[in-house]
Motif scaffolding. Structure first.
Motif, PDB file in Angstrom:
ATOM      1  N   THR A  26      -1.953  21.715  32.675  1.00 41.78           N
ATOM      2  CA  THR A  26      -3.412  21.726  32.767  1.00 41.78           C
ATOM      3  C   THR A  26      -3.844  20.606  33.698  1.00 41.78           C
ATOM      4  O   THR A  26      -3.356  19.479  33.594  1.00 41.78           O
ATOM      5  CB  THR A  26      -4.060  21.515  31.388  1.00 41.78           C
ATOM      6  OG1 THR A  26      -3.693  22.582  30.528  1.00 41.78           O
ATOM      7  CG2 THR A  26      -5.581  21.456  31.501  1.00 41.78           C
ATOM      8  N   ARG A  27      -4.761  20.927  34.614  1.00 38.64           N
ATOM      9  CA  ARG A  27      -5.292  19.892  35.511  1.00 38.64           C
ATOM     10  C   ARG A  27      -6.501  19.236  34.848  1.00 38.64           C
ATOM     11  O   ARG A  27      -7.463  19.904  34.488  1.00 38.64           O
ATOM     12  CB  ARG A  27      -5.672  20.466  36.869  1.00 38.64           C
ATOM     13  CG  ARG A  27      -6.120  19.385  37.878  1.00 38.64           C
ATOM     14  CD  ARG A  27      -6.335  19.974  39.258  1.00 38.64           C
ATOM     15  NE  ARG A  27      -5.107  20.529  39.826  1.00 38.64           N
ATOM     16  CZ  ARG A  27      -4.161  19.815  40.417  1.00 38.64           C
ATOM     17  NH1 ARG A  27      -4.293  18.496  40.502  1.00 38.64           N
ATOM     18  NH2 ARG A  27      -3.090  20.403  40.909  1.00 38.64           N
ATOM     19  N   TYR A  28      -6.474  17.942  34.735  1.00 36.33           N
ATOM     20  CA  TYR A  28      -7.543  17.175  34.098  1.00 36.33           C
ATOM     21  C   TYR A  28      -8.559  16.722  35.143  1.00 36.33           C
ATOM     22  O   TYR A  28      -8.291  16.769  36.356  1.00 36.33           O
ATOM     23  CB  TYR A  28      -6.949  15.990  33.339  1.00 36.33           C
ATOM     24  CG  TYR A  28      -6.404  16.369  31.989  1.00 36.33           C
ATOM     25  CD1 TYR A  28      -7.029  15.950  30.817  1.00 36.33           C
ATOM     26  CD2 TYR A  28      -5.276  17.180  31.877  1.00 36.33           C
ATOM     27  CE1 TYR A  28      -6.535  16.306  29.572  1.00 36.33           C
ATOM     28  CE2 TYR A  28      -4.768  17.547  30.635  1.00 36.33           C
ATOM     29  CZ  TYR A  28      -5.404  17.103  29.495  1.00 36.33           C
ATOM     30  OH  TYR A  28      -4.922  17.483  28.263  1.00 36.33           O
ATOM     31  N   ARG A  34      -1.042  17.681  33.224  1.00 33.04           N
ATOM     32  CA  ARG A  34      -0.410  17.343  31.952  1.00 33.04           C
ATOM     33  C   ARG A  34      -0.019  18.635  31.249  1.00 33.04           C
ATOM     34  O   ARG A  34      -0.609  19.692  31.492  1.00 33.04           O
ATOM     35  CB  ARG A  34      -1.359  16.522  31.074  1.00 33.04           C
ATOM     36  CG  ARG A  34      -1.946  15.304  31.779  1.00 33.04           C
ATOM     37  CD  ARG A  34      -2.921  14.557  30.900  1.00 33.04           C
ATOM     38  NE  ARG A  34      -3.814  13.721  31.682  1.00 33.04           N
ATOM     39  CZ  ARG A  34      -4.829  13.030  31.174  1.00 33.04           C
ATOM     40  NH1 ARG A  34      -5.066  13.079  29.870  1.00 33.04           N
ATOM     41  NH2 ARG A  34      -5.605  12.302  31.960  1.00 33.04           N
ATOM     42  N   TYR A  36       0.272  21.825  29.157  1.00 35.63           N
ATOM     43  CA  TYR A  36      -0.449  22.703  28.234  1.00 35.63           C
ATOM     44  C   TYR A  36       0.561  23.189  27.187  1.00 35.63           C
ATOM     45  O   TYR A  36       0.319  23.113  25.985  1.00 35.63           O
ATOM     46  CB  TYR A  36      -1.063  23.889  28.969  1.00 35.63           C
ATOM     47  CG  TYR A  36      -1.425  25.025  28.019  1.00 35.63           C
ATOM     48  CD1 TYR A  36      -2.438  24.863  27.083  1.00 35.63           C
ATOM     49  CD2 TYR A  36      -0.731  26.238  28.036  1.00 35.63           C
ATOM     50  CE1 TYR A  36      -2.750  25.882  26.182  1.00 35.63           C
ATOM     51  CE2 TYR A  36      -1.034  27.252  27.153  1.00 35.63           C
ATOM     52  CZ  TYR A  36      -2.045  27.066  26.231  1.00 35.63           C
ATOM     53  OH  TYR A  36      -2.339  28.070  25.330  1.00 35.63           O
ATOM     54  N   SER A 381      -5.813  19.007  20.279  1.00 40.98           N
ATOM     55  CA  SER A 381      -6.740  18.389  21.218  1.00 40.98           C
ATOM     56  C   SER A 381      -6.918  16.925  20.848  1.00 40.98           C
ATOM     57  O   SER A 381      -6.593  16.506  19.733  1.00 40.98           O
ATOM     58  CB  SER A 381      -8.089  19.113  21.208  1.00 40.98           C
ATOM     59  OG  SER A 381      -8.631  19.148  19.893  1.00 40.98           O
ATOM     60  N   GLU A 388     -10.802  23.445  26.825  1.00 44.32           N
ATOM     61  CA  GLU A 388      -9.836  23.939  27.808  1.00 44.32           C
ATOM     62  C   GLU A 388      -8.700  22.955  28.065  1.00 44.32           C
ATOM     63  O   GLU A 388      -7.745  23.277  28.779  1.00 44.32           O
ATOM     64  CB  GLU A 388     -10.538  24.281  29.124  1.00 44.32           C
ATOM     65  CG  GLU A 388     -11.109  23.096  29.874  1.00 44.32           C
ATOM     66  CD  GLU A 388     -12.568  22.816  29.533  1.00 44.32           C
ATOM     67  OE1 GLU A 388     -13.295  22.344  30.428  1.00 44.32           O
ATOM     68  OE2 GLU A 388     -12.980  23.078  28.375  1.00 44.32           O
ATOM     69  N   TYR A 389      -8.786  21.746  27.498  1.00 42.01           N
ATOM     70  CA  TYR A 389      -7.719  20.767  27.665  1.00 42.01           C
ATOM     71  C   TYR A 389      -6.792  20.700  26.451  1.00 42.01           C
ATOM     72  O   TYR A 389      -5.947  19.796  26.355  1.00 42.01           O
ATOM     73  CB  TYR A 389      -8.322  19.382  27.943  1.00 42.01           C
ATOM     74  CG  TYR A 389      -9.186  19.369  29.175  1.00 42.01           C
ATOM     75  CD1 TYR A 389      -8.623  19.543  30.434  1.00 42.01           C
ATOM     76  CD2 TYR A 389     -10.569  19.230  29.079  1.00 42.01           C
ATOM     77  CE1 TYR A 389      -9.416  19.559  31.576  1.00 42.01           C
ATOM     78  CE2 TYR A 389     -11.375  19.242  30.210  1.00 42.01           C
ATOM     79  CZ  TYR A 389     -10.800  19.408  31.454  1.00 42.01           C
ATOM     80  OH  TYR A 389     -11.583  19.432  32.572  1.00 42.01           O
ATOM     81  N   ARG A 391      -3.687  21.607  23.961  1.00 38.31           N
ATOM     82  CA  ARG A 391      -2.268  21.850  24.222  1.00 38.31           C
ATOM     83  C   ARG A 391      -1.724  22.841  23.188  1.00 38.31           C
ATOM     84  O   ARG A 391      -2.178  22.864  22.043  1.00 38.31           O
ATOM     85  CB  ARG A 391      -1.482  20.537  24.128  1.00 38.31           C
ATOM     86  CG  ARG A 391      -2.019  19.442  25.027  1.00 38.31           C
ATOM     87  CD  ARG A 391      -1.302  18.122  24.773  1.00 38.31           C
ATOM     88  NE  ARG A 391      -1.408  17.665  23.384  1.00 38.31           N
ATOM     89  CZ  ARG A 391      -2.469  17.051  22.861  1.00 38.31           C
ATOM     90  NH1 ARG A 391      -3.533  16.834  23.621  1.00 38.31           N
ATOM     91  NH2 ARG A 391      -2.486  16.657  21.608  1.00 38.31           N
TER      92      ARG A 391
END
Length: 398
Positions: A26-28, A34, A36, A381, A388-389, A391
């Motif tokens: 996942t792009r932060y 990082r 997912y 989370s 959306e962040y 895991r």
């Protein structure tokens, strides 16, 4: 229920990509990537825990169907923000003919910490995702890391069997599987591709297409593919509220096949699933089953006693929100501790903070295929809102 840390497998990213999870990172906002798919930890359950949750999930599904029947019988569509008479009519017709319409799966989001009853947070019964990682990579992870263990995961077998049972309900011709070209991560693409694979294993002829490439033939007044072939049945990973309100929405309603043989296109999931994926369902469930141990208090006209100084606090959820968008959390007597601005109608649900495991907030995604509990996916989370962040972590039964 326990959380354990573990060393990730060498080459884990390539492994899970080959197993269908092509979005393992996942792009932060800071530009960093990082995981997912996070196999630096896993959750352990006992068999009695899982068996108890299976019963809860199937009971909740039955209750949701009863709530859908109540909405239709009492014509409470306005509580869901559904006011178009034409759409109301088509949903009602789909509900009455539901035995004739293919309907595949859904995902309950549950709050559970291993010490008390699982609590229903919401039900995505129209376009649930995180299916691929729940069905495939976590199963192979378990077989590699814990040979001889078990997992709450019969998703693949149940999906294939469900397609076999529902194949006779499909009209002639291929079953189209569609997603939106706007899917940048590949999650929708792979979810649809995986479901298409399960349908093919059930002996169903399929075709792949994107929503944007579905055509409308003005002469025949039917939806067609790029070769101008009629689309008589279509599995769509595209929400009903978008399908019925975009440019071709009127055509969707005018050609909707609700099992009566008068329409042109049979959509999966069927239109009556709009009743279950709307957060207003939470308030109607609480009205029908007040005090049920697996429900949280919920209202549509305000937070009521939840906002009292000595109350539990509440969460305001947009009726059609996804991935935490627009959700605001309000502790009793305090200003919101997490906020996203929205003007949309909301459901006020009792605040039940997600359990904290080593600083991680966890939500359980319990899958239903047809009407049976079929598997589990776990997301973590950093905050109280699963966004959306979040895991995805695997689990085992030991």
């Amino acid at each position: 229920m326990k959380r354990h840390t573990i060393e990730p497998r060498p080459g884990w990213q390539q492994t899970v990509e080959e197993q269908g999870c092509i979005y393992p990172l996942t792009r932060y906002p800071d530009g960093s990537l990082r995981p997912y798919w996070d196999e630096s930890a896993y959750y352990e359950f006992s068999l009695p825990e899982v068996e108890a949750m299976e019963e809860v999930v199937e009971e909740l599904h039955t209750m949701c169907l009863a709530a859908a029947a109540h909405i239709v019988e009492r014509s409470r569509f306005a509580d869901l923000g559904i006011t178009d008479p034409r759409l109301v009519s088509r949903i009602s017709e789909a509900w009455r003919r539901r035995a004739e319409l293919p309907s595949l799966y859904g995902r309950f989001d549950l709050r559970y910490d291993g010490t008390g009853p699982a609590k229903m947070l919401e039900y995505n019964a129209d376009t649930p995702t995180s299916l691929v990682e729940a069905a495939s990579p976590q199963w192979f992870w378990m077989e590699e890391r814990f040979p001889g263990a078990d997992q709450w995961n019969s998703l693949h077998e149940r999906l294939v069997d469900a397609w076999k049972r529902q194949a006779p309900l499909l009209p002639p011709g291929p079953l189209y599987f569609v997603h939106s070209d706007g899917d940048e991560l590949g999650e929708d693409l792979m979810t649809v591709a995986y479901l298409r694979e399960t349908a093919q294993q059930a002996g169903i002829t399929t075709e792949a297409l994107s929503v944007e490439r579905i055509g409308w033939d003005r002469l025949s007044r039917r939806f067609v593919d790029e070769k101008l072939r009629f689309i008589r049945s279509c599995f769509k990973l595209y929400p009903w509220e978008w399908l019925t309100t975009d440019r071709f929405g009127p055509h969707v309603l005018s050609t909707l096949d609700n099992g009566g043989g008068t329409g042109a296109t049979c959509w999966i999931e069927p239109a009556w699933k709009m009743l279950l994926s709307n957060k207003a369902l939470l308030a109607i469930l609480w009205e029908l089953y007040p005090g049920h141990p697996n429900l949280l208090a919920a209202y549509l006209d305000g937070p009521r006693e939840l906002a009292a100084t000595d109350g539990p606090g509440y969460v305001a959820k947009p009726l059609l929100g996804r991935e935490g968008a627009g959700v605001t959390i309000h502790e009793a007597g305090w200003a919101p501790v997490a906020r996203a601005v929205t003007d949309a109608p909301v459901c006020y649900q009792e605040l039940a903070p997600l359990p904290d495991f080593d600083g991680n907030r966890v939500v359980l995604g319990a899958w239903v295929v047809e009407s049976e509990a079929a598997g589990l996916g776990i997301r973590e989370s950093a905050g109280l809102i699963t966004d959306e962040y979040a895991r995805f972590l695997p689990h085992v039964i030991l």
